[in-house]
Design a protein around this motif. Structure first.
Motif, PDB file in Angstrom:
ATOM      1  N   VAL A  29       0.680  -1.191   0.006  1.00  0.00           N
ATOM      2  CA  VAL A  29      -0.107  -0.008   0.031  1.00  0.00           C
ATOM      3  C   VAL A  29       0.837   1.277   0.055  1.00  0.00           C
ATOM      4  CG1 VAL A  29      -1.644   1.221   1.500  1.00  0.00           C
ATOM      5  CG2 VAL A  29      -1.902  -1.115   1.035  1.00  0.00           C
ATOM      6  N   GLN A  30       2.021   1.344   0.650  1.00  0.00           N
ATOM      7  CA  GLN A  30       2.832   2.520   0.695  1.00  0.00           C
ATOM      8  C   GLN A  30       3.665   2.601  -0.528  1.00  0.00           C
ATOM      9  OE1 GLN A  30       3.108   4.579   3.505  1.00  0.00           O
ATOM     10  NE2 GLN A  30       1.644   3.062   4.443  1.00  0.00           N
ATOM     11  N   GLY A  31       3.756   1.612  -1.381  1.00  0.00           N
ATOM     12  CA  GLY A  31       4.517   1.849  -2.794  1.00  0.00           C
ATOM     13  C   GLY A  31       3.778   2.457  -3.770  1.00  0.00           C
ATOM     14  N   ASP A  32       3.977   2.377  -5.099  1.00  0.00           N
ATOM     15  CA  ASP A  32       3.496   3.050  -6.181  1.00  0.00           C
ATOM     16  C   ASP A  32       2.808   2.255  -7.173  1.00  0.00           C
ATOM     17  OD1 ASP A  32       4.039   5.671  -5.142  1.00  0.00           O
ATOM     18  OD2 ASP A  32       5.902   5.738  -6.041  1.00  0.00           O
ATOM     19  N   LEU A  33       3.098   0.821  -7.124  1.00  0.00           N
ATOM     20  CA  LEU A  33       2.719  -0.260  -7.953  1.00  0.00           C
ATOM     21  C   LEU A  33       1.239  -0.086  -8.253  1.00  0.00           C
ATOM     22  CD1 LEU A  33       3.624  -2.649  -9.580  1.00  0.00           C
ATOM     23  CD2 LEU A  33       3.567  -3.876  -7.483  1.00  0.00           C
ATOM     24  N   PHE A  34       0.281   0.044  -7.274  1.00  0.00           N
ATOM     25  CA  PHE A  34      -1.097  -0.112  -7.248  1.00  0.00           C
ATOM     26  C   PHE A  34      -1.743   0.995  -7.483  1.00  0.00           C
ATOM     27  CE2 PHE A  34       0.579  -3.982  -5.126  1.00  0.00           C
ATOM     28  CZ  PHE A  34       0.000  -4.705  -5.747  1.00  0.00           C
ATOM     29  N   THR A  35      -2.975   0.959  -8.005  1.00  0.00           N
ATOM     30  CA  THR A  35      -3.755   2.048  -8.104  1.00  0.00           C
ATOM     31  C   THR A  35      -4.416   2.444  -6.908  1.00  0.00           C
ATOM     32  OG1 THR A  35      -5.847   0.939  -8.617  1.00  0.00           O
ATOM     33  CG2 THR A  35      -4.297   1.559 -10.491  1.00  0.00           C
ATOM     34  N   ALA A  36      -5.023   3.388  -6.595  1.00  0.00           N
ATOM     35  CA  ALA A  36      -5.857   3.847  -5.169  1.00  0.00           C
ATOM     36  C   ALA A  36      -6.896   2.913  -5.075  1.00  0.00           C
ATOM     37  CB  ALA A  36      -6.225   5.512  -5.413  1.00  0.00           C
ATOM     38  N   LYS A  37      -7.582   2.514  -6.185  1.00  0.00           N
ATOM     39  CA  LYS A  37      -8.594   1.418  -5.638  1.00  0.00           C
ATOM     40  C   LYS A  37      -7.939   0.078  -5.450  1.00  0.00           C
ATOM     41  CE  LYS A  37     -12.513  -1.243  -8.054  1.00  0.00           C
ATOM     42  NZ  LYS A  37     -12.201  -2.388  -7.215  1.00  0.00           N
ATOM     43  N   GLU A  38      -6.732  -0.335  -6.077  1.00  0.00           N
ATOM     44  CA  GLU A  38      -6.153  -1.610  -5.672  1.00  0.00           C
ATOM     45  C   GLU A  38      -5.874  -1.435  -4.258  1.00  0.00           C
ATOM     46  OE1 GLU A  38      -5.009  -2.963  -9.848  1.00  0.00           O
ATOM     47  OE2 GLU A  38      -3.655  -1.582  -9.013  1.00  0.00           O
ATOM     48  N   LYS A  39      -5.248  -0.151  -3.772  1.00  0.00           N
ATOM     49  CA  LYS A  39      -4.597  -0.189  -2.462  1.00  0.00           C
ATOM     50  C   LYS A  39      -5.844  -0.352  -1.434  1.00  0.00           C
ATOM     51  CE  LYS A  39      -0.666   2.600  -3.462  1.00  0.00           C
ATOM     52  NZ  LYS A  39      -0.098   3.802  -3.497  1.00  0.00           N
ATOM     53  N   GLY A  40      -6.874   0.484  -1.796  1.00  0.00           N
ATOM     54  CA  GLY A  40      -8.142   0.240  -1.085  1.00  0.00           C
ATOM     55  C   GLY A  40      -8.666  -1.187  -0.680  1.00  0.00           C
ATOM     56  N   ASP A  41      -8.614  -1.965  -1.765  1.00  0.00           N
ATOM     57  CA  ASP A  41      -8.979  -3.467  -1.790  1.00  0.00           C
ATOM     58  C   ASP A  41      -8.014  -4.082  -1.044  1.00  0.00           C
ATOM     59  OD1 ASP A  41     -11.014  -2.939  -3.450  1.00  0.00           O
ATOM     60  OD2 ASP A  41     -10.122  -3.541  -5.296  1.00  0.00           O
ATOM     61  N   LEU A  42      -6.593  -3.768  -0.948  1.00  0.00           N
ATOM     62  CA  LEU A  42      -5.467  -4.419  -0.309  1.00  0.00           C
ATOM     63  C   LEU A  42      -5.917  -4.114   1.259  1.00  0.00           C
ATOM     64  CD1 LEU A  42      -2.142  -3.814  -1.992  1.00  0.00           C
ATOM     65  CD2 LEU A  42      -3.610  -6.198  -1.750  1.00  0.00           C
ATOM     66  N   LYS A  43      -6.021  -2.927   1.740  1.00  0.00           N
ATOM     67  CA  LYS A  43      -6.540  -2.650   2.928  1.00  0.00           C
ATOM     68  C   LYS A  43      -7.679  -3.303   3.708  1.00  0.00           C
ATOM     69  CE  LYS A  43      -4.384   2.118   2.787  1.00  0.00           C
ATOM     70  NZ  LYS A  43      -4.699   3.466   3.020  1.00  0.00           N
ATOM     71  N   ARG A  44      -8.709  -3.340   2.753  1.00  0.00           N
ATOM     72  CA  ARG A  44      -9.941  -4.031   3.213  1.00  0.00           C
ATOM     73  C   ARG A  44      -9.586  -5.510   3.340  1.00  0.00           C
ATOM     74  NH1 ARG A  44     -11.948  -0.114   0.378  1.00  0.00           N
ATOM     75  NH2 ARG A  44     -11.958  -1.006  -1.944  1.00  0.00           N
TER      76      ARG A  44
END
Length: 77
Positions: A29-44
């Motif tokens: 989540v801290q990196g730049d590899l994923f989009t904001a939506k993907e980061k949100g999905d990871l957090k969830r």
């Protein structure tokens, strides 16, 4: 509720794996590899999968067991 002062090797490895998944997800989540939506999905995914497991298991362990599990995790890292 019975407090356990030991975990089997498999139980200990499962807890360590869950903690590592949560830690690795946070790094993603801290990196730049994923989009904001993907980061949100990871957090969830951590919120709904990892945390309930740990919140259910860890309170059933006594201090000796928690220290032993923590030492084992340190050895693996």
């Amino acid at each position: 509720m019975v407090m356990k002062d030991y975990l089997s090797t498999t139980e200990r490895l499962n807890i360590i794996a869950a903690l590592k998944v949560a830690e690795m997800t946070e790094q993603f989540v801290q990196g730049d590899l994923f989009t904001a939506k993907e980061k949100g999905d990871l957090k969830r995914s951590v919120t709904y999968l990892v945390k309930p497991i740990l919140n259910g298991v860890l309170p059933r362990l006594n201090k000796t067991c928690l220290l032993y599990t923590s030492d084992a995790a340190d050895d693996l890292i």
